[in-house]
Design an enzyme around this catalytic site. Sequence first.
Site, mmCIF file in Angstrom:
data_model
loop_
_atom_site.group_PDB
_atom_site.id
_atom_site.type_symbol
_atom_site.label_atom_id
_atom_site.label_comp_id
_atom_site.label_asym_id
_atom_site.label_seq_id
_atom_site.Cartn_x
_atom_site.Cartn_y
_atom_site.Cartn_z
ATOM 1 N N ARG A 164 0.844 -1.216 0.000
ATOM 2 C CA ARG A 164 0.000 0.000 0.000
ATOM 3 C C ARG A 164 0.876 1.262 0.000
ATOM 4 O O ARG A 164 0.586 2.225 0.701
ATOM 5 C CB ARG A 164 -0.940 0.028 1.217
ATOM 6 C CG ARG A 164 -1.905 -1.107 1.304
ATOM 7 C CD ARG A 164 -2.911 -1.129 0.144
ATOM 8 N NE ARG A 164 -3.710 -2.325 0.241
ATOM 9 C CZ ARG A 164 -3.327 -3.501 -0.266
ATOM 10 N NH1 ARG A 164 -2.202 -3.606 -0.953
ATOM 11 N NH2 ARG A 164 -4.073 -4.554 -0.124
ATOM 12 N N SER A 238 -10.882 -0.626 3.749
ATOM 13 C CA SER A 238 -10.029 -0.802 4.924
ATOM 14 C C SER A 238 -9.470 0.544 5.366
ATOM 15 O O SER A 238 -8.831 1.228 4.576
ATOM 16 C CB SER A 238 -8.850 -1.721 4.596
ATOM 17 O OG SER A 238 -9.336 -2.945 4.123
ATOM 18 N N GLU A 334 -4.683 3.616 6.205
ATOM 19 C CA GLU A 334 -4.558 3.434 4.759
ATOM 20 C C GLU A 334 -5.263 4.603 4.064
ATOM 21 O O GLU A 334 -4.826 5.088 3.029
ATOM 22 C CB GLU A 334 -5.211 2.097 4.370
ATOM 23 C CG GLU A 334 -5.037 1.739 2.928
ATOM 24 C CD GLU A 334 -5.656 0.385 2.579
ATOM 25 O OE1 GLU A 334 -5.452 -0.600 3.322
ATOM 26 O OE2 GLU A 334 -6.363 0.337 1.563
HETATM 27 C C1 LIG Z 1 -15.607 -0.509 -0.469
HETATM 28 C C2 LIG Z 1 -14.151 -0.255 -0.709
HETATM 29 C C3 LIG Z 1 -13.281 -1.325 -0.875
HETATM 30 C C4 LIG Z 1 -11.910 -1.100 -1.112
HETATM 31 N N1 LIG Z 1 -11.103 -2.179 -1.276
HETATM 32 C C5 LIG Z 1 -9.776 -1.989 -1.533
HETATM 33 C C6 LIG Z 1 -8.919 -3.122 -1.734
HETATM 34 O O1 LIG Z 1 -9.339 -4.291 -1.716
HETATM 35 N N2 LIG Z 1 -7.607 -2.882 -1.962
HETATM 36 C C7 LIG Z 1 -7.095 -1.606 -2.023
HETATM 37 O O2 LIG Z 1 -5.883 -1.480 -2.239
HETATM 38 N N3 LIG Z 1 -7.892 -0.529 -1.839
HETATM 39 C C8 LIG Z 1 -9.214 -0.693 -1.600
HETATM 40 N N4 LIG Z 1 -10.024 0.392 -1.407
HETATM 41 C C9 LIG Z 1 -9.432 1.739 -1.435
HETATM 42 C C10 LIG Z 1 -9.558 2.475 -2.787
HETATM 43 O O3 LIG Z 1 -10.509 1.872 -3.609
HETATM 44 C C11 LIG Z 1 -8.228 2.515 -3.538
HETATM 45 O O4 LIG Z 1 -7.222 3.105 -2.745
HETATM 46 C C12 LIG Z 1 -8.321 3.292 -4.860
HETATM 47 O O5 LIG Z 1 -7.148 3.122 -5.605
HETATM 48 C C13 LIG Z 1 -8.570 4.772 -4.656
HETATM 49 O O6 LIG Z 1 -8.857 5.326 -5.914
HETATM 50 P P1 LIG Z 1 -9.587 6.714 -6.090
HETATM 51 O O7 LIG Z 1 -9.557 7.036 -7.541
HETATM 52 O O8 LIG Z 1 -10.919 6.680 -5.460
HETATM 53 O O9 LIG Z 1 -8.607 7.685 -5.295
HETATM 54 P P2 LIG Z 1 -9.005 8.952 -4.414
HETATM 55 O O10 LIG Z 1 -9.650 8.490 -3.157
HETATM 56 O O11 LIG Z 1 -9.725 9.949 -5.234
HETATM 57 O O12 LIG Z 1 -7.552 9.519 -4.076
HETATM 58 C C14 LIG Z 1 -6.703 8.814 -3.211
HETATM 59 C C15 LIG Z 1 -5.340 9.541 -3.175
HETATM 60 O O13 LIG Z 1 -4.725 9.455 -4.454
HETATM 61 C C16 LIG Z 1 -4.527 10.756 -5.017
HETATM 62 N N5 LIG Z 1 -4.834 10.646 -6.453
HETATM 63 C C17 LIG Z 1 -5.931 10.099 -7.023
HETATM 64 N N6 LIG Z 1 -5.814 10.109 -8.367
HETATM 65 C C18 LIG Z 1 -4.623 10.691 -8.641
HETATM 66 C C19 LIG Z 1 -3.918 10.997 -9.853
HETATM 67 N N7 LIG Z 1 -4.421 10.724 -11.066
HETATM 68 N N8 LIG Z 1 -2.712 11.610 -9.755
HETATM 69 C C20 LIG Z 1 -2.173 11.915 -8.554
HETATM 70 N N9 LIG Z 1 -2.798 11.643 -7.378
HETATM 71 C C21 LIG Z 1 -3.999 11.044 -7.422
HETATM 72 C C22 LIG Z 1 -5.470 11.674 -4.274
HETATM 73 O O14 LIG Z 1 -4.959 12.996 -4.259
HETATM 74 C C23 LIG Z 1 -5.482 11.051 -2.895
HETATM 75 O O15 LIG Z 1 -4.345 11.456 -2.188
HETATM 76 C C24 LIG Z 1 -11.406 0.219 -1.176
HETATM 77 C C25 LIG Z 1 -12.293 1.298 -1.029
HETATM 78 C C26 LIG Z 1 -13.649 1.067 -0.800
HETATM 79 C C27 LIG Z 1 -14.574 2.234 -0.665
#
Ligand SMILES: Cc1cc2nc3c(=O)[nH]c(=O)nc-3n(C[C@H](O)[C@H](O)[C@H](O)COP(=O)(O)OP(=O)(O)OC[C@H]3O[C@@H](n4cnc5c(N)ncnc54)[C@H](O)[C@@H]3O)c2cc1C
Length: 338
Positions: A164, A238, A334
């Site tokens: 992570r 998580s 996380e």
């Molecule tokens: C129900 C649920 C289940 C999940 N299960 C998992 C799992 O099994 N495994 C896992 O690893 N994660 C899991 N996650 C966490 C999440 O889905 C991941 O971390 C995902 O990659 C976040 O993507 P996002 O586009 O929503 O990022 P955001 O929440 O929008 O951003 C997260 C971070 O990344 C930065 N960011 C986003 N996009 C960019 C970009 N293009 N350039 C630079 N910075 C950027 C943002 O500034 C922020 O700091 C889960 C979340 C939920 C709600």
Amino acid sequence: MLQTLTHVSLRPRNTFGMEAFAEYYSELNREEELRSLKDNPAYGAGLFVLGGGSNILLTGDVPHWVLHNKIGGIDLLQEDDEYVWLWAGAGAVWHSFVLYCVERGYAGVENLSLIPGTVGAAPIQNIGAYGVEAKDVIEEVRFFDLEQQTFRNFTQADCRFGYRDSIFKGTLKGRAVITSVVFRLNKIPRFHTSYGNIRQELDVMGVTELSIKHISDAVIRIRSAKLPDPEKIGNAGSFFKNPEVPNARYEQLKAQYPTIPGFPLEGDHTKIPAGWMIEQCGWKGYREDDYGVHKDQALVLVNYGNAKGADIATLSVKIMDSVKHRFGIQLEREVQII
Ligand SMILES: Cc1cc2nc3c(=O)[nH]c(=O)nc-3n(C[C@H](O)[C@H](O)[C@H](O)COP(=O)(O)OP(=O)(O)OC[C@H]3O[C@@H](n4cnc5c(N)ncnc54)[C@H](O)[C@@H]3O)c2cc1C
């Protein structure tokens, strides 16, 4: 120049469903738009890049320029007998990318089915599930370096992926806008079924001849049954990482708590499920007003409707303190608190 709005609600744009307003807000649809970012008056407020909002906890209004990454698309770059190289825009929905691969028989991401969020966020925390991590298939990450004001392409090794973790959470934090990712997927699948309940689920499904579609379906079924749907109960998956401790420390804990689970890692460390420790501390199902800990998943903090991000952040500190007090282990979040 990018069209910029002011005072935009982020509630529909984060899976916790937290109300918070962005001082400035723009959608980024093409990477060239990044070159003129500096000319925009909103630039002075500082940038916050938003993907699917599924790994953040908003604790108040965001006094920055929220750049919502919407660069979409998936393209086949190259293939040989064994591999296929795919380009995906950072704003593409991660699960849609997974389904694209599964439908075409490109193996490697099927275990990562149904993870919310965007392709561009996948390298940030090296998303992982069911024994597979994004780093296993990432070949290159392209980003705009805000400090150098240039585009850069990082190889897998440059990204310094960890559990992570990546360079984008470290030295490049707040400096990189990821615009696209190149993945290398396998035409000859290597199945990963030993993690979690995948095998049992495949049995329930009556699968005799395994395919990546079966694995993806099994993962979707398990996750849908196990994890709260953010559309119904606000959450960010998580909330804490699973701590990795030296084997000797794990053995000490095992002597004290014989039922403590542990997963041996390469080297001399063991991963302990944070959810188990949180549950032992009595937090599972805890609820106060509109926030709490999910009743079935101690690792998932939830918003039942109108919770405040700050309350959930405070709850996370209380949970970390009690785990530290009881097990001597410092949990790490996380989810990113904004
Ligand atoms: C129900 C649920 C289940 C999940 N299960 C998992 C799992 O099994 N495994 C896992 O690893 N994660 C899991 N996650 C966490 C999440 O889905 C991941 O971390 C995902 O990659 C976040 O993507 P996002 O586009 O929503 O990022 P955001 O929440 O929008 O951003 C997260 C971070 O990344 C930065 N960011 C986003 N996009 C960019 C970009 N293009 N350039 C630079 N910075 C950027 C943002 O500034 C922020 O700091 C889960 C979340 C939920 C709600």
